[in-house]
Scaffold this motif. Structure first.
Motif, PDB file in Angstrom:
ATOM      1  N   LYS A  81      -3.509  14.533  10.560  1.00  0.00           N
ATOM      2  CA  LYS A  81      -4.534  13.723   9.905  1.00  0.00           C
ATOM      3  C   LYS A  81      -4.119  12.259   9.852  1.00  0.00           C
ATOM      4  O   LYS A  81      -2.942  11.926   9.973  1.00  0.00           O
ATOM      5  N   ALA A  82      -5.102  11.399   9.660  1.00  0.00           N
ATOM      6  CA  ALA A  82      -4.825   9.982   9.484  1.00  0.00           C
ATOM      7  C   ALA A  82      -4.254   9.739   8.090  1.00  0.00           C
ATOM      8  O   ALA A  82      -4.460  10.547   7.175  1.00  0.00           O
ATOM      9  N   PRO A  83      -3.535   8.651   7.921  1.00  0.00           N
ATOM     10  CA  PRO A  83      -3.084   8.290   6.568  1.00  0.00           C
ATOM     11  C   PRO A  83      -4.271   8.121   5.630  1.00  0.00           C
ATOM     12  O   PRO A  83      -5.325   7.624   6.024  1.00  0.00           O
ATOM     13  N   PHE A 132       5.825  -0.596   7.967  1.00  0.00           N
ATOM     14  CA  PHE A 132       5.765   0.610   7.157  1.00  0.00           C
ATOM     15  C   PHE A 132       7.172   1.073   6.799  1.00  0.00           C
ATOM     16  O   PHE A 132       8.132   0.846   7.557  1.00  0.00           O
ATOM     17  N   TYR A 157       0.842  -1.186   0.000  1.00  0.00           N
ATOM     18  CA  TYR A 157       0.000   0.000   0.000  1.00  0.00           C
ATOM     19  C   TYR A 157       0.883   1.243   0.000  1.00  0.00           C
ATOM     20  O   TYR A 157       1.993   1.232   0.547  1.00  0.00           O
ATOM     21  N   GLN A 205      -0.024  11.249   4.113  1.00  0.00           N
ATOM     22  CA  GLN A 205      -0.442  11.752   5.411  1.00  0.00           C
ATOM     23  C   GLN A 205      -0.069  13.220   5.546  1.00  0.00           C
ATOM     24  O   GLN A 205       1.079  13.596   5.327  1.00  0.00           O
ATOM     25  N   LEU A 229      -5.313   6.417   1.948  1.00  0.00           N
ATOM     26  CA  LEU A 229      -4.878   5.422   0.975  1.00  0.00           C
ATOM     27  C   LEU A 229      -4.821   6.017  -0.420  1.00  0.00           C
ATOM     28  O   LEU A 229      -5.780   6.626  -0.892  1.00  0.00           O
ATOM     29  N   TYR A 231       0.371   5.359   1.168  1.00  0.00           N
ATOM     30  CA  TYR A 231      -0.474   6.319   1.858  1.00  0.00           C
ATOM     31  C   TYR A 231       0.124   7.709   1.764  1.00  0.00           C
ATOM     32  O   TYR A 231       1.340   7.882   1.694  1.00  0.00           O
ATOM     33  N   GLN A 252       3.592   0.461   2.895  1.00  0.00           N
ATOM     34  CA  GLN A 252       3.281  -0.513   3.944  1.00  0.00           C
ATOM     35  C   GLN A 252       3.053  -1.873   3.312  1.00  0.00           C
ATOM     36  O   GLN A 252       2.339  -1.979   2.310  1.00  0.00           O
ATOM     37  N   GLN A 257      -6.701   3.945  -5.630  1.00  0.00           N
ATOM     38  CA  GLN A 257      -7.899   3.997  -4.810  1.00  0.00           C
ATOM     39  C   GLN A 257      -8.905   4.972  -5.421  1.00  0.00           C
ATOM     40  O   GLN A 257      -8.536   6.003  -5.997  1.00  0.00           O
ATOM     41  N   GLY A 314       9.819   4.257   6.329  1.00  0.00           N
ATOM     42  CA  GLY A 314      10.090   5.351   7.241  1.00  0.00           C
ATOM     43  C   GLY A 314       9.451   6.675   6.843  1.00  0.00           C
ATOM     44  O   GLY A 314       9.462   7.633   7.619  1.00  0.00           O
ATOM     45  N   TYR A 320       3.961   7.163   2.846  1.00  0.00           N
ATOM     46  CA  TYR A 320       4.426   5.915   3.449  1.00  0.00           C
ATOM     47  C   TYR A 320       4.039   4.727   2.589  1.00  0.00           C
ATOM     48  O   TYR A 320       2.928   4.675   2.052  1.00  0.00           O
ATOM     49  N   THR A 377       2.590 -10.642   8.999  1.00  0.00           N
ATOM     50  CA  THR A 377       2.685  -9.902  10.247  1.00  0.00           C
ATOM     51  C   THR A 377       4.081 -10.099  10.846  1.00  0.00           C
ATOM     52  O   THR A 377       4.690 -11.165  10.666  1.00  0.00           O
ATOM     53  N   PRO A 378       4.606  -9.111  11.546  1.00  0.00           N
ATOM     54  CA  PRO A 378       3.995  -7.800  11.769  1.00  0.00           C
ATOM     55  C   PRO A 378       3.934  -6.977  10.482  1.00  0.00           C
ATOM     56  O   PRO A 378       4.900  -6.969   9.702  1.00  0.00           O
ATOM     57  N   LEU A 379       2.795  -6.336  10.260  1.00  0.00           N
ATOM     58  CA  LEU A 379       2.737  -5.391   9.158  1.00  0.00           C
ATOM     59  C   LEU A 379       3.787  -4.313   9.417  1.00  0.00           C
ATOM     60  O   LEU A 379       3.988  -3.891  10.562  1.00  0.00           O
TER      61      LEU A 379
END
Lengths: 113, 107
Positions: free
Chosen positions: B42-44, B98, B34, B38, B46, B36, B89, B55, B100, B87, B94-96
């Motif tokens: 605010k939230a990331p 991201f 993915y 940001q 997509l 993103y 991702q 998207q 840097g 970012y 798992t672990p997912l």
């Protein structure tokens, strides 16, 4: 309509506990795998853990395993993050997410005396 | 754990420039990638899923490419509103994890 809304953040002392909630709407919460992601202000994103759709499988990041518990109530369309034994380095904005398109607005957790 | 290495960590470009951000996975992740955007406070948001799929609602100047371990996000003609941190991702395992982040500034 905002698909995910977190609540429950705040200031807590080291060693304390806090429970975050995340209320979902506008998508099929009960069939969605859900995640918690955190972000120290000004820093990058870190995955905290995830729960499958019926709550039978949960996976955590090493840094929170044994201290944090993820759960869900599909009848209430709500995801939870129980955080115990909190440390200063748990201070962050916590997001709930259906990884991909749906993220909450985040709730700030500050661990400090 | 799968490490995601993004480069550059920051860039400054002019409106209309073509901008490329790269993301390298430490092991095979197919196209479980993915991108993103940001903005502060605010939230990331997509942009790209499945490494290459845009998207809904995201401007077509954004595009993604790559597979296996090497991925690219391209902004074909940078706009002022694209000033943000980007970012990558992985969701292959798992672990997912991201990347840097890449901070994009407008000159």
């Amino acid at each position: 309509e905002v698909p995910l809304v977190e609540s429950g953040g705040g200031l807590v002392q080291p060693g304390g506990s806090l429970r975050l909630s995340c209320e979902a709407s506008g998508f099929s919460f009960s069939s969605s795998w859900m995640h918690w992601v955190r972000q120290v202000p000004g820093k990058g994103l870190m995955w905290v853990g995830r729960i499958n759709s019926d709550g039978s499988s949960i996976t955590y990041a090493d840094s929170v395993r044994g201290r944090f518990t993820i759960s869900r109530d599909n009848a209430k369309n709500t995801l939870y993050l129980q955080m115990n034994s909190l440390r200063a380095d748990d201070t962050a904005v916590y997001y709930c997410a259906r990884i991909g398109a749906f993220w909450g607005q985040g709730t700030l957790v500050t661990v400090s005396s | 754990d799968i490490q995601m290495t993004q480069s550059p960590s920051s860039l400054s470009a002019s409106v209309g420039d073509r901008v490329t951000i790269t993301c390298r996975a430490s092991q095979y992740i197919a196209t479980y990638l993915y991108w993103y955007q940001q903005k502060p406070g605010k939230a990331p948001k997509l942009l790209i899923y499945g490494a290459t799929s845009l998207q809904d609602g995201v401007p077509s100047r954004f595009s993604g490419s790559g597979a296996e371990t090497d991925f690219t996000l391209t902004i074909s003609s940078l706009q002022r509103e694209d000033s943000a941190t980007y970012y990558c991702q992985q969701s292959y395992d798992t672990p997912l994890t991201f990347g840097g982040g890449t901070k994009v500034e407008i000159k």
